[in-house]
Scaffold this motif. Structure first.
Motif, short mmCIF file in Angstrom:
data_model
loop_
_atom_site.label_atom_id
_atom_site.label_comp_id
_atom_site.label_asym_id
_atom_site.label_seq_id
_atom_site.Cartn_x
_atom_site.Cartn_y
_atom_site.Cartn_z
N ASN A 144 65.80 104.05 -0.55
CA ASN A 144 65.75 102.76 0.14
C ASN A 144 66.86 101.84 -0.32
OD1 ASN A 144 64.28 101.10 2.05
ND2 ASN A 144 63.74 99.81 0.29
N GLN A 145 67.14 101.82 -1.64
CA GLN A 145 68.21 100.99 -2.15
C GLN A 145 69.57 101.46 -1.65
OE1 GLN A 145 67.41 101.44 -6.36
NE2 GLN A 145 66.51 99.39 -6.50
N LEU A 146 69.78 102.76 -1.68
CA LEU A 146 71.05 103.30 -1.21
C LEU A 146 71.28 102.99 0.26
CD1 LEU A 146 70.83 106.79 -2.96
CD2 LEU A 146 72.43 104.96 -3.53
N LYS A 147 70.22 103.04 1.03
CA LYS A 147 70.33 102.76 2.46
C LYS A 147 70.71 101.32 2.73
CE LYS A 147 66.49 102.48 4.70
NZ LYS A 147 65.22 102.87 5.38
N HIS A 148 70.03 100.40 2.04
CA HIS A 148 70.24 98.97 2.32
C HIS A 148 71.48 98.40 1.64
CE1 HIS A 148 66.59 98.17 4.61
NE2 HIS A 148 65.93 98.96 3.77
N HIS A 149 71.88 98.96 0.50
CA HIS A 149 73.02 98.40 -0.24
C HIS A 149 74.33 99.11 0.06
CE1 HIS A 149 70.79 95.57 -2.76
NE2 HIS A 149 69.84 96.50 -2.84
N LEU A 150 74.28 100.33 0.60
CA LEU A 150 75.51 101.08 0.84
C LEU A 150 75.68 101.49 2.30
CD1 LEU A 150 75.56 103.41 -2.31
CD2 LEU A 150 76.79 101.27 -1.98
N LEU A 151 74.71 102.21 2.83
CA LEU A 151 74.86 102.75 4.19
C LEU A 151 74.93 101.65 5.24
CD1 LEU A 151 74.96 105.09 6.18
CD2 LEU A 151 72.45 105.13 6.14
N ASP A 173 84.93 99.86 -2.00
CA ASP A 173 86.27 99.65 -2.57
C ASP A 173 86.38 100.34 -3.93
OD1 ASP A 173 88.84 98.72 -2.68
OD2 ASP A 173 88.31 96.75 -3.43
N ASP A 174 85.36 100.18 -4.77
CA ASP A 174 85.36 100.84 -6.09
C ASP A 174 85.33 102.35 -5.95
OD1 ASP A 174 85.35 98.37 -7.23
OD2 ASP A 174 83.22 98.36 -7.73
N PHE A 175 84.61 102.83 -4.94
CA PHE A 175 84.47 104.27 -4.73
C PHE A 175 85.83 104.91 -4.43
CE2 PHE A 175 84.03 107.56 -1.39
CZ PHE A 175 83.44 108.56 -2.15
N PHE A 176 86.57 104.34 -3.48
CA PHE A 176 87.87 104.92 -3.13
C PHE A 176 88.90 104.72 -4.24
CE2 PHE A 176 86.15 104.74 1.22
CZ PHE A 176 86.47 106.03 1.63
N VAL A 220 90.13 99.56 10.27
CA VAL A 220 88.66 99.57 10.27
C VAL A 220 88.15 99.95 8.88
CG1 VAL A 220 86.61 100.72 11.17
CG2 VAL A 220 88.44 100.04 12.73
N LEU A 221 88.72 101.00 8.31
CA LEU A 221 88.29 101.45 6.98
C LEU A 221 88.72 100.46 5.91
CD1 LEU A 221 87.00 103.62 5.22
CD2 LEU A 221 89.20 104.77 5.12
N CYS A 222 89.95 99.93 6.03
CA CYS A 222 90.44 98.97 5.04
C CYS A 222 89.55 97.74 4.97
CB CYS A 222 91.88 98.56 5.36
SG CYS A 222 93.09 99.88 5.16
N HIS A 223 89.17 97.20 6.11
CA HIS A 223 88.34 96.00 6.14
C HIS A 223 86.90 96.31 5.72
CE1 HIS A 223 90.96 92.93 8.21
NE2 HIS A 223 91.69 94.03 8.26
N THR A 224 86.46 97.54 5.98
CA THR A 224 85.12 97.94 5.52
C THR A 224 85.07 97.95 4.00
OG1 THR A 224 84.72 99.28 7.50
CG2 THR A 224 83.39 99.78 5.55
N CYS A 225 86.11 98.49 3.38
CA CYS A 225 86.15 98.54 1.91
C CYS A 225 86.25 97.15 1.31
CB CYS A 225 87.35 99.39 1.46
SG CYS A 225 87.16 101.14 1.82
N ARG A 226 86.97 96.25 1.98
CA ARG A 226 87.08 94.88 1.46
C ARG A 226 85.74 94.15 1.53
NH1 ARG A 226 92.62 92.90 4.56
NH2 ARG A 226 94.04 94.40 3.57
N ALA A 227 84.97 94.46 2.57
CA ALA A 227 83.70 93.76 2.76
C ALA A 227 82.60 94.33 1.89
CB ALA A 227 83.28 93.81 4.23
N VAL A 228 82.70 95.61 1.49
CA VAL A 228 81.67 96.26 0.68
C VAL A 228 82.30 96.65 -0.66
CG1 VAL A 228 79.98 98.12 0.57
CG2 VAL A 228 80.62 97.16 2.79
#
Length: 570
Positions: A391-398, A204-207, A192-200
């Motif tokens: 607002n940007q953090l919410k829509h682009h990250l969360l 991926d850069d964060f981890f 679940v986490l691996c595919h989340t990082c691949r999609a966002v």
């Protein structure tokens, strides 16, 4: 339980066979005397102790003049101060670099306790579905389990294991048609986490940045000490960063917590160094978006932490695991629809940014993004729009991370089939259709159990009363109350449902013991001895209950048989 007990006796005897191979027949006659049994009693105790602790038997130099003859002989010397004993020499064998297959079994005892036991470490000549299946079948046959009804099988999600045509699970079901395949839930959760990082990409850069932080401070003693000095100056407790792991969900959360708790010391330490690597790390960590992801992933991963720990338990059952998964899914869905969650995360981020002098607005000129209207690309162009406002953090990250996690959780954890899963859920007291005749017949039919209707009616009344008294909380507690004489068919259904595994964590844990046993000082160990020692080390909880007299009796029988066979050959 009795079979596992006898199995461990066999493992101890196999070790003793190897230790005593040099002088089998020198002590054969002596075993007839009661006094000589005391020698073997001490040898069994030392063998069990070394196997339990995962300690090597032989020494580098075992001659009489040696100052350290190895753990086995030195322990026997220690006992010599109190009792007479036999001196034993251990033989050795060559060992190659081979793939190891850990095989474990799960079953339900007569008292209703779920048990998982390691039974063998088998070497693989090749890593394909045919070889793995043959190895599993060979292990089951050698342990006398090939005729036992196998209700399920669980592996990770590798194609060689889960393949529906030529995979291990498909080949295994050719001989065991009732053995449904369960994709390890713990592995599914990590995906679940691996595919989340691949999609966002930002995730991926964060981890990747967290991994670089750990590498920077763990690879250099100078950097490591500088970090601890900074912690001391700031009055913080001495703590370490956590290495990331692609297969362990808990490592991701611990790594996020470690960086978040030590962010002030981390930034302060990096500011004192001016190397290109440090400048890059400092640039990434000194962003509002990076702090936001620390806070965000701490919240998201904490929501799933309890589920991850539950999946590591031996007694976990599939019905309860599914309910917990649904609860996690509903929690994340609620977080996605709640504006309060996003606001709270941003407030925490602002407080941390202010305390560490991190600007909420990205300073400096922004690169002009090239227009790619007439092109199709499948990778980043090297720049992304900065996210600084709430607002940007919410829509682009969360929201992207939550959406992906919700999607992955919804589409996974359903490997046994809808019908069989419905029958398993009917065995769970927390389910709405608990003891539903229609649902229970689905699992009963799969395992060829003739469920008695009248028996089920009596069980409903009985368990309903016990449920009001608080005696029924989960599937295991319900099964313990079902007397097999009173409820013969229903207890079989519950037993099958409890036996179906949820994760392969027991197999994964066995490889930790393998690392302790197969050290670089013990590379000449043969596969058989490695397997026997692995069983002793992994199943050390049962070793204390082993009857030494039974071990000696069986060993004496083996010695007599070998002596008799040798004489007949002459």
């Amino acid at each position: 339980m009795h079979n596992i007990y006898i199995f461990l006796l066999s493992e101890i005897i196999c070790i003793m066979n190897a230790l005593f191979s040099v002088f089998y027949f020198c002590i054969a006659d002596e075993l007839e005397r009661a006094g000589k049994r005391e020698y073997l009693r001490r040898i069994v105790a030392v063998t069990s102790f070394l196997g339990k602790q995962g300690i090597s038997f032989r020494g580098h130099e075992e001659a009489e003049s040696s100052g350290n003859q190895g753990n086995f002989l030195e322990l026997m010397k220690l006992l010599e101060q109190f009792d007479p004993f036999l001196q034993i020499m251990a033989d050795e064998a060559r060992d190659g670099h081979v793939e190891q297959l850990a095989v474990c079994v799960r079953y339900v005892t007569a008292k209703g306790t779920v048990k998982e036991h390691f039974i063998e470490l088998s070497s693989l000549n090749s890593f394909n579905a045919e070889s793995i299946t043959d190895a599993i079948e060979r292990v089951l046959k050698s342990k006398g389990l090939n005729d036992v009804l196998c209700v399920a099988q669980t592996y990770d999600g590798a194609s060689v294991m889960k393949g529906e045509v030529g995979g291990v699970q498909a080949r295994f079901r050719e001989k065991h048609p009732e053995a449904v395949y369960v994709h390890c839930y713990a592995h599914e959760l990590n995906l679940v986490l691996c595919h989340t990082c691949r999609a966002v990409p930002e995730a991926d850069d964060f981890f990747e940045t967290l991994g670089n932080v750990y590498s920077f401070f763990s690879a250099s003693m100078v950097n490591h000490q500088a970090f601890h000095d900074t912690q001391k100056q700031l009055g913080l407790e001495n703590s370490e960063f956590v290495q990331l792991s692609k297969t362990r969900w808990e490592c991701q959360l611990n790594s996020v917590k470690a960086v978040l708790e030590n962010l002030t010391a981390l930034l302060g330490c990096l500011e004192k160094v001016a190397t290109p690597i440090v400048i890059g790390l400092l640039s990434k960590l000194s962003r509002c978006s990076s702090v936001y992801m620390l806070v965000m992933f701490k919240s998201l991963l904490s929501a799933t932490e309890g589920f991850h720990k539950y999946l590591q338990k031996e007694s976990v059952d599939l019905a309860q695991a599914t309910l917990y998964k649904d609860a996690v899914l509903e929690t994340l869905t609620l977080m996605r629809s709640s504006e309060e969650t996003a606001e709270q995360l941003y407030k925490e981020t602002k407080v941390i940014c202010e305390s560490n002098n991190i600007s909420e607005i990205l300073s400096g000129p922004r690169r002009k993004q090239r227009r790619m209207d007439d092109y199709a690309v499948d990778s980043t162009l090297g720049t992304r729009a900065p996210c600084d406002t709430g607002n940007q953090l919410k829509h682009h990250l969360l929201y992207p991370c939550l959406d992906r996690m919700i999607s992955e959780l919804s589409n996974r954890f359903s490997g046994v089939g809808e019908k069989l899963m419905k029958g398993i859920q009917a065995c769970n007291p927390a389910a709405d259709d608990f003891l539903s005749e229609e649902s229970l017949n689905l699992i009963a039919a799969h395992y060829k159990i003739q469920l008695c209707k009248e028996e089920l009616l009596v069980a409903k009344q009985f368990l309903a009363k016990k449920k009001k008294e608080g005696a029924v909380s989960d599937m295991a507690s319900a099964y313990k109350l079902l007397d097999p004489d009173m409820f013969p068919t229903l207890s079989l259904v519950f037993q099958a449902a409890l036996t179906i595994p949820v994760s392969s964590s027991s197999c994964e844990r066995s490889f930790s013991a393998l690392r302790r046993l197969h050290t670089w000082l013990r590379r000449t160990m043969g596969q058989k001895r490695l397997n026997h020692l692995a069983v002793l080390s992994i199943e050390k909880g049962i070793l204390s209950t082993i009857n030494t007299s039974m071990v000696i009796d069986r060993f004496a029988q083996i010695v007599k048989k070998d002596k008799k066979d040798t004489k007949s050959m002459k």
